[in-house]
Design an enzyme around this catalytic site. Structure first.
Site, PDB file in Angstrom:
ATOM      1  CB  CYS A 179      -0.984  -0.427   1.144  1.00 52.17           C
ATOM      2  SG  CYS A 179      -2.372   1.517   0.356  1.00 52.17           S
TER       3      CYS A 179
ATOM      4  CG  HIS B 203      -3.544  -3.580   2.226  1.00 54.35           C
ATOM      5  ND1 HIS B 203      -3.062  -3.658   3.466  1.00 54.35           N
ATOM      6  CD2 HIS B 203      -4.042  -2.844   1.909  1.00 54.35           C
ATOM      7  CE1 HIS B 203      -2.980  -2.005   2.989  1.00 54.35           C
ATOM      8  NE2 HIS B 203      -4.002  -1.577   2.694  1.00 54.35           N
TER       9      HIS B 203
ATOM     10  CD  GLU C  89      -1.803  -6.442   5.115  1.00 52.55           C
ATOM     11  OE1 GLU C  89      -2.142  -5.533   5.617  1.00 52.55           O
ATOM     12  OE2 GLU C  89      -1.340  -6.561   3.751  1.00 52.55           O
TER      13      GLU C  89
ATOM     14  CG  ASP D  26     -24.509  -6.511  17.460  1.00 51.49           C
ATOM     15  OD1 ASP D  26     -23.606  -6.389  16.465  1.00 51.49           O
ATOM     16  OD2 ASP D  26     -25.343  -7.419  17.394  1.00 51.49           O
TER      17      ASP D  26
ATOM     18  N   GLY E  35     -17.648   2.857  21.488  1.00 56.13           N
ATOM     19  CA  GLY E  35     -16.632   3.131  23.046  1.00 56.13           C
ATOM     20  C   GLY E  35     -15.697   4.068  21.645  1.00 56.13           C
TER      21      GLY E  35
ATOM     22  CG  ASP F 101     -27.151   2.873  14.762  1.00 53.16           C
ATOM     23  OD1 ASP F 101     -27.014   2.151  14.435  1.00 53.16           O
ATOM     24  OD2 ASP F 101     -25.799   3.525  15.340  1.00 53.16           O
TER      25      ASP F 101
END
Length: 573
Positions: free
Chosen positions: A88, A209, A211, A258, A350, A423
């Site tokens: 990259c 990429h 990987e 989730d 978070g 959302d």
């Protein structure tokens, strides 16, 4: 193994400290090779083979190379035609310069590179295609290289019709008469041909990429390193170019997991209707149902990788009970997953500024994201913070403030690493005239989507805090602001459709994907294989995501892709 067996070459890894390099490490070790880290320019001259996984933004990469004194040492190593694989940015830095913006975010003079390959790296035209170029695309070979000995297709054949590899970039190297002898493969993105890999002698580099390209990518790394060992790497020969042969970006099938703690503190993959993830049967002691457990995160994600998922997203739906910096279980999930999963991994939940409750130390959103990148994430997703940043953006007259988490993360790791999760929920109206707020884009609904009182229109109100709080701004406005601030992709959910298994909200997908130039991932509502083909056929989204139907084994990934292909929609098989 006999005592006279040839010892495998040791790979010298130039990890300059940005982006997800863990996956490159895991890919190299999975091919049976040991790694030594380059921590000082003097080690470059002693290396047998160098792999440079340039992840992030061009200016960040070149700044580090210059500051640490690697640039001149690398130029000398490359001028001596010694084995090198750039990935990259590790390819883009080989060119003379790049148009990528400088650290302040303003376009200025082209940023100089290592100057090994003639030409300048430029940006894709956003008026003609979605930017970044994210996803699985093919390559057309212009050289026969020993490095590609294990890549699908016979020597000299393209992989434009299969064996796609993973790309994620906004800038590309055009093919010119000055650099055409370097071009190993070319790729087509919405009509634009560009350099997707280079090789001359022992110097090799890829825009894709390896990987993150599954078996095809691991085979490329293996072929490259074995060619270094047997001394055949430089034995390339040109292949006649067929100008009528082109590649195509395929539509992606993304699986979301989730993840949250259950009542015993264990991490589980869960799923529910509109964010209710507890079983309906109540426990006599607690008076509530237990967290729905659909499996362990790493085991389930590994299964999806083996079954053909194009990307996997770990969504930390509760942010757990501790701050992200101490959120070791989720970091461990990423670290373990990246050992055996070689497709892109996104993590969300978070990722924001955080104050340690004990020490009082403040961690920025960039520092939190950096922990996830170093643990194995390729992209990070933010939700609530993106809505707040959008509100501030419009409050400031559509001006970048430089302080949002979107700006901070994308300036260091590149826009391709920054995903925005939106959302929204429908707010029905009888007429567009019923809405006078400029941040409420009104959408017309078809007969099947009319409101409870027959309303023909709605606007999509954004929510924060896991859907628990509504904000006075719509999904289209947030998407536009996020793009302006530096987001590279949008994960577009719909609270009204979540868990309904009736298909994606096409009106929402059309409204948002038509308002931005960055790729959009459709989310919420998939219940059968045909829902993927439907949203790809009727909207311009580049990827679609599902969770519950895969977790419950109601639909297999292979079934989704077969249905896509039968409907004329290219999938990675």
């Amino acid at each position: 193994m006999g005592s006279d067996a040839k010892k495998k070459v040791t790979v010298s890894l130039l990890d300059y400290g940005a982006g997800n390099v863990r996956s490159v490490r895991n890919a190299i070790t999975s091919c049976g090779y040991e790694i030594v880290d380059i921590t000082h320019p003097s080690q470059i001259d002693d290396a047998s083979v160098i792999i440079f996984p340039g992840v992030g933004s061009y200016h960040s990469a070149m700044d580090v190379l210059k500051r640490e004194g690697y640039d001149d040492a690398l130029r000398g190593y490359l001028a001596a035609d010694r084995p090198y694989l750039g990935i990259c940015l590790g390819m883009q830095t080989l060119f003379e310069s790049s148009e990528e913006t400088n650290e302040a975010g303003h376009v200025g003079d082209p940023l100089p590179g290592l100057g090994v390959i003639p030409g300048r790296v430029v940006k894709f035209d956003e008026t003609k295609r979605s930017v970044p170029h994210i996803g699985w695309n093919g390559v057309v070979r212009l050289q026969d290289s020993p490095a590609m000995r294990y890549v699908s297709g016979a020597s000299g054949e393209s992989s434009g019709g299969g064996g796609e590899v993973y790309f994620v970039h906004s800038y590309y190297a055009p093919i010119t008469s000055e650099n055409e002898k370097w071009v190993l493969t070319r790729t087509t993105y919405e009509g634009q041909e560009y350099v997707s890999s280079v090789q001359r002698g022992n110097v090799c580099a890829t825009q894709f990429h390896p990987e993150k390209s599954g078996a095809a990518g691991l085979n490329f790394i293996r072929g490259f390193l074995e060619s270094v060992e047997d001394g055949t790497l430089s034995n390339t020969k040109p292949i006649p170019n067929n100008p009528d042969e082109h590649t195509q970006l395929v539509k992606r099938v993304v699986v979301a997991l989730d993840v949250r703690s259950n009542d015993s503190g264990d991490l589980v993959v869960t799923k529910g209707d509109q964010y209710d993830v507890r079983e309906k049967d109540e426990d006599a002691k607690t008076g509530r149902g237990g967290v729905r457990n659909l499996g362990k995160p790493v085991q389930l994600a590994s299964r999806y990788y083996e079954e053909g998922a194009d990307e996997i997203a770990f969504l930390n739906i509760t942010s757990f009970r501790q701050g992200v910096i101490e959120d070791m279980p989720m970091l461990q999930v990423l670290e373990e997953a990246s050992k055996c999963i070689f497709v892109p991994l996104t993590v969300g939940g978070g990722i924001r500024s955080y104050t340690d409750p004990e020490s009082g130390k403040v961690y920025s959103a960039l520092e939190v994201a950096s922990r996830y990148f170093r643990a194995g994430a390729d992209k990070v997703s933010i939700g609530s913070d993106a809505v707040y940043a959008a509100e501030e953006y419009y409050k400031n007259g559509k001006k970048q403030g430089g302080s949002s988490s979107i700006e901070a993360i994308s300036q260091v790791y590149g826009v391709q690493a920054m995903v925005i999760s939106i959302d929204p929920k429908r707010v029905y109206v009888n007429s567009p005239d019923d809405v006078d707020n400029k941040l409420h884009a009104v959408v017309e609904l078809d007969e099947s989507q009319k409101g409870p009182n027959g309303e023909k229109f709605c606007w999509y109100q954004c929510t924060v805090k896991g859907g628990r709080e509504s904000r006075d701004i719509c999904a289209v406005a947030v998407a536009r602001a996020a793009e302006a601030l530096g987001a590279g992709e949008i994960m577009l959910n719909c609270i009204d459709m979540d868990g309904q298994c009736k298909g994606f909200d096409h009106a929402l997908m059309t409204a948002v994907s038509g308002a931005v130039t960055i790729p959009v991932i459709a989310s919420s509502g998939a219940g059968r294989a045909g829902h993927f083909a439907d949203v790809f056929r009727e909207t311009s989204v580049q990827a679609a995501l599902a969770a519950g139907m895969f977790h419950r084994k109601e639909v297999e990934i292979s079934e989704v892709k077969r249905d896509m292909e039968s409907n004329g929609i290219r999938a990675r098989i």
